[in-house]
Design a protein around this motif. Structure first.
Motif, PDB file in Angstrom:
ATOM      1  N   ARG A  86     -97.448 -60.451  32.624  1.00 46.49           N
ATOM      2  CA  ARG A  86     -98.339 -61.565  32.945  1.00 46.49           C
ATOM      3  C   ARG A  86     -97.935 -62.239  34.254  1.00 46.49           C
ATOM      4  NH1 ARG A  86     -97.673 -64.619  27.263  1.00 46.49           N
ATOM      5  NH2 ARG A  86     -95.554 -63.814  27.597  1.00 46.49           N
ATOM      6  N   GLU A 108     -94.029 -61.788  35.022  1.00 46.99           N
ATOM      7  CA  GLU A 108     -93.221 -61.858  33.814  1.00 46.99           C
ATOM      8  C   GLU A 108     -92.048 -60.880  33.885  1.00 46.99           C
ATOM      9  OE1 GLU A 108     -94.052 -61.935  28.992  1.00 46.99           O
ATOM     10  OE2 GLU A 108     -95.528 -61.024  30.338  1.00 46.99           O
ATOM     11  N   GLU A 133     -91.989 -65.772  24.708  1.00 48.75           N
ATOM     12  CA  GLU A 133     -92.965 -66.123  23.691  1.00 48.75           C
ATOM     13  C   GLU A 133     -93.679 -67.418  24.081  1.00 48.75           C
ATOM     14  OE1 GLU A 133     -93.516 -64.088  21.395  1.00 48.75           O
ATOM     15  OE2 GLU A 133     -91.726 -62.818  21.324  1.00 48.75           O
ATOM     16  N   GLY A 134     -95.011 -67.339  24.188  1.00 51.56           N
ATOM     17  CA  GLY A 134     -95.797 -68.492  24.606  1.00 51.56           C
ATOM     18  C   GLY A 134     -96.712 -68.109  25.752  1.00 51.56           C
ATOM     19  N   ASP A 135     -97.566 -69.026  26.143  1.00 52.75           N
ATOM     20  CA  ASP A 135     -98.538 -68.751  27.205  1.00 52.75           C
ATOM     21  C   ASP A 135     -97.946 -69.084  28.570  1.00 52.75           C
ATOM     22  OD1 ASP A 135    -100.718 -68.264  28.762  1.00 52.75           O
ATOM     23  OD2 ASP A 135    -102.028 -69.764  27.829  1.00 52.75           O
ATOM     24  N   VAL A 136     -97.303 -68.096  29.180  1.00 54.29           N
ATOM     25  CA  VAL A 136     -96.670 -68.325  30.483  1.00 54.29           C
ATOM     26  C   VAL A 136     -97.695 -68.550  31.591  1.00 54.29           C
ATOM     27  CG1 VAL A 136     -94.589 -67.024  29.896  1.00 54.29           C
ATOM     28  CG2 VAL A 136     -96.523 -65.847  30.977  1.00 54.29           C
ATOM     29  N   THR A 137     -98.947 -68.226  31.323  1.00 50.11           N
ATOM     30  CA  THR A 137     -99.984 -68.407  32.339  1.00 50.11           C
ATOM     31  C   THR A 137    -100.466 -69.854  32.411  1.00 50.11           C
ATOM     32  OG1 THR A 137    -101.823 -67.881  30.832  1.00 50.11           O
ATOM     33  CG2 THR A 137    -100.750 -66.036  31.952  1.00 50.11           C
ATOM     34  N   GLU A 138    -100.049 -70.678  31.441  1.00 54.77           N
ATOM     35  CA  GLU A 138    -100.458 -72.078  31.392  1.00 54.77           C
ATOM     36  C   GLU A 138     -99.307 -72.958  31.896  1.00 54.77           C
ATOM     37  OE1 GLU A 138    -102.694 -75.392  30.972  1.00 54.77           O
ATOM     38  OE2 GLU A 138    -103.385 -73.321  30.686  1.00 54.77           O
ATOM     39  N   ALA A 141     -96.642 -75.115  29.663  1.00 52.61           N
ATOM     40  CA  ALA A 141     -96.615 -74.688  28.257  1.00 52.61           C
ATOM     41  C   ALA A 141     -95.180 -74.406  27.826  1.00 52.61           C
ATOM     42  CB  ALA A 141     -97.471 -73.442  28.072  1.00 52.61           C
ATOM     43  N   ILE A 143     -92.205 -72.479  26.317  1.00 54.16           N
ATOM     44  CA  ILE A 143     -91.891 -71.055  26.211  1.00 54.16           C
ATOM     45  C   ILE A 143     -90.553 -70.888  25.507  1.00 54.16           C
ATOM     46  CG2 ILE A 143     -91.491 -68.920  27.500  1.00 54.16           C
ATOM     47  CD1 ILE A 143     -94.334 -70.068  27.789  1.00 54.16           C
TER      48      ILE A 143
END
Length: 201
Positions: A86, A108, A133-138, A141, A143
């Motif tokens: 990502r 990522e 783990e989690g939305d690294v694109t946000e 957020a 992680i």
């Protein structure tokens, strides 16, 4: 060492990269030497080679199969993580660092390589699986970092996990803008290191 023909998204396989290392990176391959994915995989393979060279050779068929399974899982993770993954957005520290319409980001795979590099500083551990783990694109957020570790026999496990967690936190704080809510470390295997001069045991 048995090899797993996993293919990176750039088209190179771990077989090719392993052979390149065995040849001392000669003749030089300009593509491999400049490809971020190849470099991340080469770095992980070098650490794996260093660790496995210290392990005791076991004669039993059962142990050989266990070692093959372990190495196979490591190879699979190296190939998976070396792929770009990502895209993680980055806010420029200085407004002039980005031009109009520019969007800064890091991959990522690059962040996972950073985590592996932090683990390389410890002589008695090898990071196997590593996931964000989690939305690294946000941006902003939370992680969590989830890693699986192989430790060498005799290593104090609590101290090892504490030091590894500290190094990873420091590396991520310095080189990323991720909001790390926790680092989960599971020591899933212990490999016996060769005891020099103790061949009769």
């Amino acid at each position: 060492m048995s090899k797993n023909p996993e293919t990176l998204s750039c088209g190179r396989t771990l077989d090719q990269l392993s052979d390149y290392l065995d040849a001392g990176r000669q003749p030089a391959d300009p593509y491999i030497d400049t490809c971020a994915e190849c470099q991340a995989a080469l770095h992980a393979l070098e650490q794996l080679n260093a660790l496995t060279s210290e392990l005791v050779d076991q004669d039993s068929r059962e142990q050989s199969e266990a070692d093959a399974d372990w190495l196979g899982s490591i190879f699979s993770n190296i190939a998976f993580e070396a792929r770009s993954g990502r895209s993680i957005p980055i806010d420029p520290v200085l407004p002039e660092a980005a031009g109009p319409g520019d969007e800064l980001s890091q991959t990522e795979g690059a962040v996972i390589s950073l985590i592996r590099a932090a683990g390389d500083e410890l002589d008695n551990a090898m990071i196997g699986r590593c996931r964000l783990e989690g939305d690294v694109t946000e941006p902003g957020a939370e992680i969590r970092v989830d890693i699986r570790v192989t430790a060498l026999w005799g290593a104090p496990l609590q101290r090892l996990a504490k030091e590894l967690r500290r190094k990873i936190y420091a590396a991520l704080a310095l080189h990323t803008q991720l909001t790390i809510s926790g680092i989960d470390i599971a020591i899933i295997d212990i490999q016996r290191a060769e005891e020099l001069g103790d061949d009769n045991q």
